[in-house]
Motif scaffolding. Structure first.
Motif, PDB file in Angstrom:
ATOM      1  N   ASP A 139       0.804  -1.220   0.000  1.00 16.46           N
ATOM      2  CA  ASP A 139       0.000   0.000   0.000  1.00 16.46           C
ATOM      3  C   ASP A 139       0.838   1.271   0.000  1.00 16.46           C
ATOM      4  N   GLN A 140       2.101   1.106   0.099  1.00 16.84           N
ATOM      5  CA  GLN A 140       2.965   2.264   0.254  1.00 16.84           C
ATOM      6  C   GLN A 140       2.872   3.212  -0.950  1.00 16.84           C
ATOM      7  N   PRO A 141       2.449   4.473  -0.735  1.00 16.10           N
ATOM      8  CA  PRO A 141       2.528   5.438  -1.837  1.00 16.10           C
ATOM      9  C   PRO A 141       3.984   5.882  -2.022  1.00 16.10           C
ATOM     10  N   ASP A 142       4.308   6.342  -3.240  1.00 12.44           N
ATOM     11  CA  ASP A 142       5.677   6.812  -3.488  1.00 12.44           C
ATOM     12  C   ASP A 142       5.946   8.068  -2.687  1.00 12.44           C
ATOM     13  N   ILE A 143       7.131   8.149  -2.096  1.00 14.59           N
ATOM     14  CA  ILE A 143       7.546   9.366  -1.409  1.00 14.59           C
ATOM     15  C   ILE A 143       8.686   9.938  -2.221  1.00 14.59           C
ATOM     16  N   ARG A 144       8.535  11.185  -2.637  1.00 16.97           N
ATOM     17  CA  ARG A 144       9.446  11.712  -3.637  1.00 16.97           C
ATOM     18  C   ARG A 144      10.005  13.039  -3.172  1.00 16.97           C
ATOM     19  N   CYS A 145      11.263  13.234  -3.320  1.00 20.44           N
ATOM     20  CA  CYS A 145      11.867  14.489  -2.903  1.00 20.44           C
ATOM     21  C   CYS A 145      12.916  14.894  -3.937  1.00 20.44           C
ATOM     22  N   PRO A 146      12.926  16.155  -4.357  1.00 17.86           N
ATOM     23  CA  PRO A 146      13.952  16.556  -5.316  1.00 17.86           C
ATOM     24  C   PRO A 146      15.336  16.575  -4.661  1.00 17.86           C
ATOM     25  N   ILE A 147      16.363  16.340  -5.450  1.00 18.04           N
ATOM     26  CA  ILE A 147      17.731  16.466  -4.942  1.00 18.04           C
ATOM     27  C   ILE A 147      18.066  17.949  -4.954  1.00 18.04           C
ATOM     28  N   PRO A 148      18.436  18.515  -3.818  1.00 18.39           N
ATOM     29  CA  PRO A 148      18.664  19.962  -3.777  1.00 18.39           C
ATOM     30  C   PRO A 148      19.842  20.373  -4.654  1.00 18.39           C
ATOM     31  N   ARG A 149      19.725  21.583  -5.183  1.00 17.42           N
ATOM     32  CA  ARG A 149      20.804  22.148  -5.997  1.00 17.42           C
ATOM     33  C   ARG A 149      21.453  23.283  -5.235  1.00 17.42           C
ATOM     34  N   ARG A 150      22.671  23.603  -5.659  1.00 12.36           N
ATOM     35  CA  ARG A 150      23.336  24.757  -5.049  1.00 12.36           C
ATOM     36  C   ARG A 150      22.683  26.027  -5.550  1.00 12.36           C
ATOM     37  N   ARG A 151      22.528  26.967  -4.647  1.00 13.93           N
ATOM     38  CA  ARG A 151      21.936  28.242  -5.019  1.00 13.93           C
ATOM     39  C   ARG A 151      22.949  29.061  -5.830  1.00 13.93           C
ATOM     40  N   ASN A 152      22.465  29.737  -6.842  1.00 15.96           N
ATOM     41  CA  ASN A 152      23.290  30.665  -7.628  1.00 15.96           C
ATOM     42  C   ASN A 152      24.561  30.042  -8.177  1.00 15.96           C
ATOM     43  N   GLU A 153      24.433  28.860  -8.694  1.00 10.84           N
ATOM     44  CA  GLU A 153      25.602  28.236  -9.286  1.00 10.84           C
ATOM     45  C   GLU A 153      25.588  28.544 -10.775  1.00 10.84           C
ATOM     46  N   LEU A 154      26.779  28.617 -11.363  1.00  7.00           N
ATOM     47  CA  LEU A 154      26.858  28.946 -12.790  1.00  7.00           C
ATOM     48  C   LEU A 154      26.555  27.736 -13.668  1.00  7.00           C
ATOM     49  N   ASP A 155      26.201  26.633 -13.047  1.00  4.76           N
ATOM     50  CA  ASP A 155      25.996  25.396 -13.797  1.00  4.76           C
ATOM     51  C   ASP A 155      24.987  25.560 -14.912  1.00  4.76           C
ATOM     52  N   ASP A 156      25.164  24.726 -15.897  1.00  6.02           N
ATOM     53  CA  ASP A 156      24.220  24.610 -16.987  1.00  6.02           C
ATOM     54  C   ASP A 156      22.846  24.258 -16.402  1.00  6.02           C
ATOM     55  N   ALA A 157      21.821  25.062 -16.723  1.00  4.65           N
ATOM     56  CA  ALA A 157      20.519  24.886 -16.075  1.00  4.65           C
ATOM     57  C   ALA A 157      19.841  23.584 -16.487  1.00  4.65           C
ATOM     58  N   ASP A 158      20.161  23.064 -17.676  1.00  5.62           N
ATOM     59  CA  ASP A 158      19.487  21.853 -18.166  1.00  5.62           C
ATOM     60  C   ASP A 158      20.055  20.579 -17.551  1.00  5.62           C
ATOM     61  N   ARG A 159      21.129  20.734 -16.848  1.00  5.41           N
ATOM     62  CA  ARG A 159      21.808  19.543 -16.364  1.00  5.41           C
ATOM     63  C   ARG A 159      21.018  18.908 -15.220  1.00  5.41           C
ATOM     64  N   THR A 160      20.914  17.574 -15.294  1.00  7.41           N
ATOM     65  CA  THR A 160      20.168  16.883 -14.246  1.00  7.41           C
ATOM     66  C   THR A 160      21.096  16.578 -13.074  1.00  7.41           C
ATOM     67  N   MET A 161      20.490  16.354 -11.918  1.00  9.47           N
ATOM     68  CA  MET A 161      21.269  15.962 -10.735  1.00  9.47           C
ATOM     69  C   MET A 161      21.308  14.441 -10.697  1.00  9.47           C
ATOM     70  N   LEU A 162      22.426  13.920 -10.308  1.00  9.50           N
ATOM     71  CA  LEU A 162      22.586  12.472 -10.277  1.00  9.50           C
ATOM     72  C   LEU A 162      23.271  12.085  -8.965  1.00  9.50           C
ATOM     73  N   ASP A 186       9.757  21.958  -9.591  1.00 10.01           N
ATOM     74  CA  ASP A 186      10.374  22.758  -8.532  1.00 10.01           C
ATOM     75  C   ASP A 186      11.715  22.160  -8.156  1.00 10.01           C
ATOM     76  N   ALA A 187      12.607  23.030  -7.798  1.00 12.74           N
ATOM     77  CA  ALA A 187      13.892  22.537  -7.325  1.00 12.74           C
ATOM     78  C   ALA A 187      14.141  23.115  -5.938  1.00 12.74           C
ATOM     79  N   ALA A 188      14.885  22.377  -5.147  1.00 12.25           N
ATOM     80  CA  ALA A 188      15.239  22.869  -3.821  1.00 12.25           C
ATOM     81  C   ALA A 188      16.644  23.446  -3.908  1.00 12.25           C
ATOM     82  N   PHE A 189      16.886  24.536  -3.198  1.00 13.01           N
ATOM     83  CA  PHE A 189      18.212  25.165  -3.259  1.00 13.01           C
ATOM     84  C   PHE A 189      18.840  25.247  -1.880  1.00 13.01           C
ATOM     85  N   PHE A 190      20.131  25.161  -1.837  1.00 13.82           N
ATOM     86  CA  PHE A 190      20.840  25.292  -0.568  1.00 13.82           C
ATOM     87  C   PHE A 190      22.175  25.967  -0.826  1.00 13.82           C
ATOM     88  N   GLU A 191      22.803  26.362   0.257  1.00 13.33           N
ATOM     89  CA  GLU A 191      24.102  27.021   0.175  1.00 13.33           C
ATOM     90  C   GLU A 191      25.169  26.055   0.693  1.00 13.33           C
TER      91      GLU A 191
END
Lengths: 91, 1218
Positions: free
Chosen positions: B263-286, B382-387
């Protein structure tokens, strides 16, 4: 001269081989199938050898895990969709 | 020609790491790591915080490792998946410090194949079953159990194959004691293969598949498959049974998802990204690595993203259902291949690139912000951001050097130090280094203190036999003796009883609690109650040398007279009735070590100035009778007898007699325990007048040799190592043991007293690191000065200039977004922050640009200090690929640096559509710099465009040969650019390397091996006159002689090819060239072909090849380095006999001691092409790992003794390397 029975035996053996070893060729194999197999073998080789994986990762400036992930993804359809079957092929 | 493969240092990369209690000792925890071809067991010393290598064994190929323990067991077993087509279960034996094979089951062909299992290994958490899987199709399940004697048993395999299915990850789910279940991430491509429209490929989703092993029916069923919306790459098993909710966490691109059956529903959480990073925006987190920590009442996971950020994942449960998943930013460490959390509170990070790190976990990252939860309601995009922050929860403790990935190396005495150094380029991205390797043992310095005047000898003594630590340090000067007590601090002692007014010749503890001091006039025996007994030397005779141990004293008087004393039962020293007179003065003497169960030592060895060493018996029956004599080429300087216990610590130890000769040689002999006969002499050159001192290393006696350089001779992992110390020159030394330092050395160097200890035993190289900002690619040496030119290039990276622009752009965007006054003020503040914010790229990694973006730089580096004299950054999207120093005939006194680059180069260009909007034409260019003669700078001259990216440049007789694509062009230097002189455009694929020898040019192709060319000046033509018949994907080439080249390829093969004898004349005798030019031979190849001389599989991609001498005075060897950080060499034999001997030895070891994990050695060394004319030293040296009885058997077959064989193995190693 081979006996007829022996010939069937050889065929049966071939079929066994084809089911056992993915990528074993057969008489009706087309160019696309063959190339796709080559590519899949290559990608599997590259991701399985740790040194090769590192080598590609360094060139692409990626993590090894991402390189490995990309390589398996490229095994799905390495050469685009298969060609349309010609109606005469099945004859 | 026959060659012998010697490994100087195995691969240093760690591809797999598992933790567990492998030794079976209570409460212990070890780490087993897979280093490419070898398996290693690491142990953490929790007191010092150092990682120790307990056991290292070459098993020729590791792909996956798994630790598992049977239900209610306390000991972990190791399951190894390799390319042998076999599954192997190992157990670690802590007494013999080796791995033992328990089971070996064959299931398929050898090699890393698509459908042969070995790549994935998963175990049921209760240890009831193992699943081993291939990349495609095949999965096998083995049931593990115990038999009546509690031995591990393994069942025959159960199949869980599925055609047309790729496997991404595999894990055993914790289901308590229900049927063992495994989860796999799979992709079924069958539909895609049969659908010409390409729709099916887009439609098909990755599935999470559960396989259940029905223990009752002995059968595996594919229980359930669930399609996933985001493709995943990793699975984490969640503890189950009584300890948790069971189930799996799927690490997908950008998300992590908790899933379970029922019965377990999926529990899903985005992998947080660094705030204000110059990274390519299309790049996925792995997620690249995970670790699980589980105690009786809690568990958590650490997951690491690609840029090194670690998150702590915890699950909130309600009954058996998981309601919430929390992610908390933990710390940032180097990206890892594997993470291990140890119970003692440490985190081991097996880094993918660069050094492996050990951290202490100081806190579990509780409190603070940067916590994200699945309950926060993140939407689809949505993405989560952290420093990111500096380390807060982790404290760095130790680091293991790693040379992986090693991209290029040069060897030679570049820093002018009289011994060769290896300059290696190591690392990827912002964590790169240039590492300088020198043969030497790393020494840690505990203390240095100045002494009044120049001391000439030092000893340590204990006061009482019961003492664990040394009590006094005794230092002898020219006219005085100083005694220091060892405590928390070292202070001068006044009550020791030693005579302070005379120089000391020797001192020691004697009996149970008394001391003895020997000085030139006599022997002073100091009892525990400070009573002093003196023995005076005869008048006008002086004591010159002495030997002391716990029970015996021997002194040599001038004139060659020997006086012997023994301690009697009352504790008094008694002189033996006779004195022994020798023909010559005694130069040195030593007692043998007292063997277990005996009171006195059995032999006295003494060296006399008439070039002889004698073994004297101390047996009461034939007291002072000479037993044997060894004649020497010159007088001995120093002598030492050392016991070497057997491997298992049982039986009679062998006695080694070590003699340091005045000519600088070290003789090492074996002495027969009973007869005292001297046998089996081995010689090494150390330096001027070597002196030998006994010290302790790993609980055994070792020898510190002081000479013009200091050396340590020690026994480690079943082999003797004689390694120079990377430390100041020492004059006299003694072992030192205190509570801070269990196995140290106290030594004299000039007027200082030093306390030191050896670290990183068994490692041949001492490493010095200099930092680089991008992946270094190629290195070149200044022809006259100690400096190097290095090019560094990163794909998907920004140059410093672009980074600045991007930051500015981002700041401007923020400022423009502000609508009113208050927002504008805030925006300005944020913008300033953005412009100034710079994370340390060495810790946090460089920001990532999109594909096809390049950053590159060229620098001139000092070989001694690593200082960058000159630095030149190329514009964005130009990538430096190759480098050469060229001396153009037009400017004979100037050296030019030519750097070949690609412009807008695209990796995997065949997969990119030219119609893409980002597509820019691919070009190449060559930068020319003028290198100053004193090596302090280079200056930009000009830039020359080429039609394609440049793959290789070479200096050929005052011209530059440049290879790009299929073209080979010869350039001369001009005022504004390089001037093309002549061209050959008929190479098969892509030129990657150019070499030359005399008039011959050797051009290597990326797929089609080597081509031999000749430049015909009259016709201005580059003519190919010979090529190879075998395709080789060349990575580097080394010219061995005028006819012969060694070729290394991407797959790890090393081949030697040679031009046939007659080819030479053919070129000379063909004045019209018509034959070479028009006679195309078969299939458009050259008409003449090279012949294969030798072929060998090294095991890893080879990145550099060089023919050089590794030690001063040693013969030349062909040294290779590999991407995994291994350094080895191929060396030639001295005689035909030697070839025969090693061929036979290799054959015997192969059959008598096959590799541990079932890989057939011959087929491994013939991975791609049959092994030819190369004998593998790695397997020959495993001779010493065999059981003694088997060693004897093999030795008998070869008509030699065991010690002769080990001497031969040692000789060939020391002849070329270390």
């Amino acid at each position: 001269m081979a006996l007829p029975g022996e010939r069937f035996h050889v065929l049966a053996q071939l079929e066994h081989l084809q089911s056992k070893y993915t990528g074993t060729g057969h008489a009706d194999m087309n160019r696309h199938e063959w190339v796709v197999n080559q590519h899949r073998d290559t990608r599997a080789f590259q991701m399985s050898h740790p040194g090769m994986n590192t080598y590609i990762a360094v060139v692409e400036n990626e993590s090894r895990a991402r390189t490995r992930f990309n390589l398996i993804n490229r095994m799905i359809q390495p050469c685009g969709p298969p060609p349309e079957k010609h109606p005469l092929d099945d004859a | 020609m026959h060659l012998y493969n010697l490994t100087l240092q195995g691969q240093t990369a760690i591809n797999q790491a598992i933790q567990g209690n492998f030794s079976g000792l209570p409460k212990s925890q070890e780490i087993v790591v897979g280093r490419g071809s070898a398996l290693e067991l690491l142990q953490l010393d929790t007191v010092t915080g150092k990682i120790k290598v307990m056991c290292h064994q070459d098993i020729f190929g590791v792909r996956s490792l798994l630790a598992f323990r049977l239900t209610a067991g306390t000991r972990d077993f190791i399951a190894v998946g390799s390319d042998s087509g076999r599954i192997v279960i190992l157990q670690y034996n802590p007494e013999k410090t080796c791995f033992e094979r328990l089971h070996q089951e064959t299931f398929g062909k050898t090699g890393c194949r698509r459908i042969v299992p070995g790549h994935y290994l998963a175990g049921d958490p209760r240890g009831r079953a193992l699943m081993i899987g291939a990349v495609e199709r095949q999965k096998l399940v083995y049931i593990m159990n115990r038999d009546a004697e509690a031995h591990l048993t393994i069942s025959s395999p159960l199949e869980a194959h599925k055609q047309h299915t790729l496997c991404y990850a595999m894990v055993g789910i914790d289901v308590g004691f229900e049927n063992p279940t495994f989860a796999c991430l799979e992709f079924d491509y069958e539909d895609a293969d049969n659908d010409p429209t390409g729709e099916a490929a887009k439609r098909t989703q990755q599935t999470l598949t559960f396989y259940e092993l029905d223990l009752g029916l002995n059968h595996v069923v594919r229980k359930y498959a669930e399609p996933l919306t985001d493709p995943g790459n990793l699975l984490i098993a969640v503890p189950g049974g009584n300890e948790g909710p069971s189930g799996v966490i799927v690490c997908c691109e950008n998300y992590i998802v908790y899933k379970n059956l029922g019965d377990q529903p999926d529990i899903r959480c985005p992998i947080p990204r660094r705030r204000n990073e110059l990274d390519d925006a299309d790049r996925t987190m792995l997620i690249i690595a995970t670790a699980t920590h589980k105690t009786k009442n809690m568990f958590f996971f650490l997951i690491q993203a690609e840029n090194g950020d670690i998150f702590k994942v915890t699950l909130e449960t309600d009954e058996d259902l998981v309601t919430e998943m929390k992610l908390k930013y933990f710390d940032t460490v180097p990206p890892a291949n594997a993470l291990c959390i140890l119970k003692a509170g440490f985190l081991f990070v097996a880094a993918e690139f660069g050094n492996h790190e050990l951290y202490q976990i100081a806190s579990l990252g509780e409190g603070g912000d940067d916590e994200f939860s699945s309950a926060m309601g993140f939407g689809e995009n949505d993405a989560a951001f952290f420093e990111p922050h500096e380390l807060r929860s982790l404290i760095p403790i130790d680091s293991m050097d790693s040379l992986s990935p090693l991209t290029d190396a040069v060897i030679g005495d570049i820093a002018r130090e009289d011994a060769a150094q290896l300059f290696t380029l190591v690392g990827r991205g912002a964590r790169s280094h240039m590492k300088v390797l020198r043969n030497g043992l790393e020494i840690s310095e505990m203390a240095v203190s100045d002494l009044p005047g120049n001391p000439n000898a030092v000893w340590t003594v204990k006061k009482n036999i019961e003492d664990q630590y040394d009590s006094y340090i005794v230092v002898s000067f020219v006219n005085a003796t100083l005694t220091l007590t060892i405590g928390d601090t070292v202070e001068e002692a006044s009550d020791s009883g030693f005579l302070p007014t005379t120089p000391t010749i020797g001192c020691s503890m004697i009996g149970d609690d008394s001391l003895v001091q020997i000085y030139s006039e006599g022997i002073r025996h100091i009892r525990a109650d400070k009573r002093i007994n003196e023995w005076k030397a005869p008048p006008r005779r002086q004591i010159v040398k002495c030997a002391v141990n716990r029970r015996q004293v021997a002194v040599a008087l001038s004139g060659g007279e020997l006086v012997y004393f023994e301690l009697d039962l009352n504790g008094t020293l008694n002189e033996f009735t006779e004195r022994k007179l020798f023909n010559a003065d005694i130069a040195c003497m030593t007692f043998s070590e007292i063997s277990e169960g005996e009171l006195n030592s059995r032999f006295l060895a003494l060296g006399t100035v008439d070039n002889a060493v004698r073994i004297i018996s101390l047996d009461p029956n034939d007291m002072l009778m000479p037993l044997s004599t060894q004649n020497l080429p010159c007088p001995p300087e120093s002598i030492l007898l050392i016991d070497t216990p057997n491997e298992d610590g049982k039986g009679v130890a062998s006695v080694h007699l070590n003699i340091g000769l005045q000519n600088g040689c070290l003789f090492r002999n074996t002495v027969d325990n009973v007869t005292g006969a001297i046998m089996d002499t081995r010689t090494r050159y150390l330096g001027t007048r070597p002196k030998l001192f006994k010290v302790q290393v790993q609980g055994r006696s070792a020898i510190l040799c002081t000479s013009s350089r200091s050396w340590l001779l020690y026994h480690f992992q079943r082999r003797f190592h004689l390694t120079p110390l990377s430390y100041a020159n020492l004059e006299y030394a003694a072992s030192f043991c205190s509570n801070q330092c269990a196995e140290g050395v106290v030594a004299i160097s000039a007027s200082t007293l030093r306390i030191i200890a050896a670290e990183k035993l068994g490692v041949a190289f001492n490493v010095q690191s200099f930092e680089h900002k991008m992946t270094p690619r190629r290195i070149a040496v200044h022809p006259t000065m100690p400096c190097l030119v290095v090019i560094e290039t990163d794909h998907a990276a920004y140059t410093e200039v672009t980074k600045g622009l991007k930051r500015n752009q981002m700041a401007q965007d923020v400022e423009e977004m502000a609508s009113d006054e208050t927002e504008a003020a805030l925006a300005r503040e944020i913008a300033t922050n953005l412009r100034e914010r710079k994370l340390d790229e060495r810790v946090f990694g460089a920001p990532r640009a999109g594909y096809g973006k390049w950053a590159s730089a060229i620098s001139l580096v000092s070989a001694t200090t690593g200082e960058k004299h000159s630095h030149f950054e190329l514009p964005q999207n130009e990538n430096a690929k190759c480098l050469a120093l060229v001396q153009f005939s037009k400017h004979p006194d100037a050296v030019m640096v030519l750097v070949g680059c690609g412009v807008n180069e695209i990796l995997n260009s065949s997969e990119v559509e030219p119609s893409d909007s980002n597509y820019r034409p691919v070009r190449g260019c060559v930068y020319t710099f003028h290198l100053s003669p004193n090596g302090d700078r280079f200056d930009f001259l000009h830039r020359t465009e080429t039609p394609l990216p440049v793959g290789a440049i070479h200096d050929f007789r005052g011209m530059a040969l440049v290879g790009f694509g299929k073209f080979l062009r010869m350039y001369d230097i001009g005022q504004k650019k390089l001037l093309a002189k002549c061209e050959n455009k008929n190479f098969p694929v892509n030129i990657v390397n150019i070499q030359s020898t005399g008039q011959r040019i050797i051009v290597s192709d990326s797929q089609e091996s080597v081509h031999f060319l000749r430049y015909r000046k009259g016709d201005n033509q580059l003519v190919v006159f010979a090529d190879d018949t075998t395709p080789r994907y060349v990575s580097c080439v080394c010219v061995l002689d005028y006819h012969t080249v060694a070729i290394a390829d991407k797959f790890g093969n090393l081949s030697v090819v040679r031009l046939p004898e007659r080819v030479n004349e053919d070129v000379q005798d063909d004045p019209t060239v018509s034959k070479s030019v028009w006679d195309r031979g078969w299939l458009n190849g050259a008409s003449q072909k090279v012949e294969l001389v030798a072929n060998f599989f090294i095991g890893d991609t080879i990145t550099s090849l060089q023919k050089t001498s590794l030690m001063p005075g040693a013969n030349e060897a062909l040294v290779y380095t590999t991407i995994g950080g291994a350094i080895g060499c191929l060396v030639s034999f001295m005689s035909k006999d030697e070839v025969d001997f090693f061929t036979n030895l290799e054959m015997h070891v192969r059959s008598e001691y096959p590799p541990l994990c079932g890989r057939d050695h011959l087929s491994y060394r013939s991975y791609y092409a049959p092994c030819k004319s190369v004998i593998d030293g790695d397997i020959c040296e495993q001779f010493s790992l065999m059981e003694l009885s088997k060693q004897k058997e093999v030795a008998e077959e070869l008509g030699k003794t065991v010690s002769e064989i080990s001497k031969k193995l040692e000789d060939i190693r020391t002849r070329y390397a270390f």
